[in-house]
Design an enzyme around this catalytic site. Structure first.
Site, short mmCIF file in Angstrom:
data_model
loop_
_atom_site.label_atom_id
_atom_site.label_comp_id
_atom_site.label_asym_id
_atom_site.label_seq_id
_atom_site.Cartn_x
_atom_site.Cartn_y
_atom_site.Cartn_z
N CYS A 1 -3.51 33.66 9.21
CA CYS A 1 -3.36 34.28 10.52
C CYS A 1 -3.11 33.25 11.61
O CYS A 1 -3.96 33.02 12.49
CB CYS A 1 -4.60 35.11 10.84
N GLU B 1 0.84 -1.21 0.00
CA GLU B 1 0.00 0.00 0.00
C GLU B 1 0.87 1.26 0.00
O GLU B 1 0.77 2.09 0.90
CB GLU B 1 -0.90 0.00 1.25
N ARG C 1 1.78 20.03 5.68
CA ARG C 1 2.77 19.16 6.33
C ARG C 1 3.75 19.90 7.25
O ARG C 1 3.99 19.42 8.36
CB ARG C 1 3.53 18.33 5.29
C1 LIG Z 1 -1.45 6.06 4.90
C2 LIG Z 1 -1.50 4.61 4.66
C3 LIG Z 1 -0.68 4.03 3.70
C4 LIG Z 1 0.35 4.79 2.89
O1 LIG Z 1 1.42 5.22 3.65
P1 LIG Z 1 2.69 5.89 2.94
O2 LIG Z 1 3.59 6.26 4.04
O3 LIG Z 1 2.21 7.06 2.17
O4 LIG Z 1 3.30 4.85 2.06
C5 LIG Z 1 -0.82 2.67 3.48
N1 LIG Z 1 -1.72 1.93 4.18
C6 LIG Z 1 -2.52 2.46 5.12
C7 LIG Z 1 -3.48 1.60 5.84
C8 LIG Z 1 -2.43 3.82 5.40
O5 LIG Z 1 -3.22 4.35 6.33
#
Ligand SMILES: *Cc1c(COP(=O)(O)O)cnc(C)c1O
Length: 422
Positions: free
Chosen positions: A347, A277, A317
């Site tokens: 502000c 992911e 960020r």
């Molecule tokens: C945010 C998230 C990601 C992605 O994380 P990165 O640091 O952008 O690679 C993958 N899986 C889940 C469940 C997340 O919440």
């Protein structure tokens, strides 16, 4: 590697000068490179395949950059989508990601979101707790569908990174323990409305040290072996995202090749399909935020402020995670670097991108680029201070397209309706 470089003293995205985009679309604006998105996805996929990881599901974490043009670019390469809300599932579907490559994660899925995911036919709902498992079973029964689920396990490892993005310790809100996972997996296997297919983890974000990842993956592999040993059916192991990227001031992150080695080492012989992911590692360096200098304000006592037309609502960020972004001049001027505080017009004192950063000379009207802003940039933007939502532009070679236009002030106001008594 990315496709933002100086050519003849001017910063380009692929074959388009950033100044041309600023001129046509105005600032602030996010600019993305198609070639960089494609390259990052392909490098990760090839690194995994080189280590013998066959046909992995690489589900791009939509929350990192949810623009439909970005999702479609990745979907055309075969990427899936990791989603955390109904809105994100809808985006992934609209971008052409097939439902069998959509993972639905998140700690607080509502029943209506679960129903939507089941109707859409997503490939896996990652279950984060026992009450959620029961809710999914109920919703599935009411729809007469069997829910394909995986259990998100909290492997209880500390993965570094900022406290607000660490997710893998047992005190964090994410996932179930190993013991719970085993108990719930067996329980789900006996439930007619649930089809457990695997286990998942995601230990945090911007991870620059592979040791905690290796530890988490080993623990997950152990869990897969125990579940299989109990005669349970396990076909998928989802190792989450989290791989860090170079933000220039940070330790060099591991390469996709190093990461793939760790993955292969931990999962050898498991006989499961692997899922990933990744968000940041694909998107961060594929985008920049372009802004214009409104004023250079030098205080008599010596502080020098670079006041931009971009603010914390456009790029959250730095305010939220103390994140570092390299800041570059789009048309660099000659002259010595001097320390600047780079700030936006909102502000809030938190609307400070950086303090005491040595930067080249700037004058009012100059363009600056916040590098590595393709992940958690536009997707976290808001209209705080009634600043219209920041637009997004996608570049491909010498072409570019506005893939999210800046709303007009009229459009912004028209979204609200007066109460009948006003
Ligand atoms: C945010 C998230 C990601 C992605 O994380 P990165 O640091 O952008 O690679 C993958 N899986 C889940 C469940 C997340 O919440």
């Amino acid at each position: 590697m990315n496709h933002f470089e100086l050519r003849d003293g001017e910063l380009y995205c692929e074959d388009v000068p950033l100044a041309a985009i600023a001129q046509a679309v105005g600032t602030p604006v996010y600019v993305y490179s198609t070639a960089t998105f494609e390259r990052h996805y392909t490098v990760l996929r090839e690194a995994l395949e080189a280590e013998g990881v066959h046909d992995p599901l690489i589900a791009f974490a939509v929350k990192a950059n949810s623009n439909l043009a970005v999702l479609r670019t990745l979907a055309q390469l075969g990427a899936g989508a990791d989603t955390v809300s109904e809105g994100e599932i809808r985006r992934a579907l609209a971008a052409g990601v097939p439902p069998e490559r959509i993972v639905f994660s998140g700690v607080g899925k509502t029943r209506s979101e679960i129903a939507f995911a089941l109707d859409a036919g997503v490939c896996e709902i990652n279950v984060e707790s026992e009450p959620e498992m029961l809710a999914i079973a109920q919703v599935a029964q009411s729809l007469g569908k069997r829910a394909t689920i995986a259990f998100r396990v909290n492997p209880d490892v500390a993965a570094g990174g900022h406290a607000k993005i660490a997710t893998g310790k047992s005190e964090n809100k994410f996932g179930v323990s190993f013991a719970e996972a085993e108990r719930l997996y067996a329980q789900a296997s006996n439930n007619a409305w649930l089809k457990p297919v695997g286990v998942a983890c995601h230990i945090g974000s911007q991870i620059t040290d592979l040791a905690p990842m290796a530890e988490a993956f080993e623990k997950m592999a152990g869990l897969v072996r125990r579940l299989k040993g109990e005669g349970l059916h396990v076909e998928r192991l989802d190792l989450g995202g989290g791989l860090g990227v170079p933000y220039f001031n940070q330790p060099e992150p591991p390469t996709p090749a190093d990461y793939a080695k760790v993955v292969a080492q931990a999962t050898r012989g498991l006989d499961v399909t692997l899922a990933f992911e990744p968000g940041r590692v694909i998107a961060a360096n594929a985008g920049v935020l372009l802004a214009q200098v409104v004023h250079v304000h030098e205080r008599p006592e010596g502080r020098r402020f670079l006041v931009l037309d971009a603010a914390m609502n456009d790029l959250l960020r730095p305010a939220m995670y103390d994140a570092y972004h390299d800041i570059r001049a789009v048309n660099p001027r000659e002259g010595e670097a001097r320390p600047y505080d780079v700030v936006g017009p909102v502000c809030e004192t938190g609307d400070t991108f950086t303090r005491d950063r040595a930067l080249p000379a700037f004058e009012s009207g100059d363009l600056v680029a916040f590098m590595s802003a393709g992940a958690y940039g536009a997707s976290m933007a808001s209209e705080y201070n009634s600043r219209p939502l920041v637009p997004e532009v996608m570049v491909k070679g010498g072409d570019y397209a506005i893939v999210r236009p800046r709303p007009t002030y009229e459009e912004m106001l028209a979204r609200e309706t007066p109460a009948p008594w006003l």
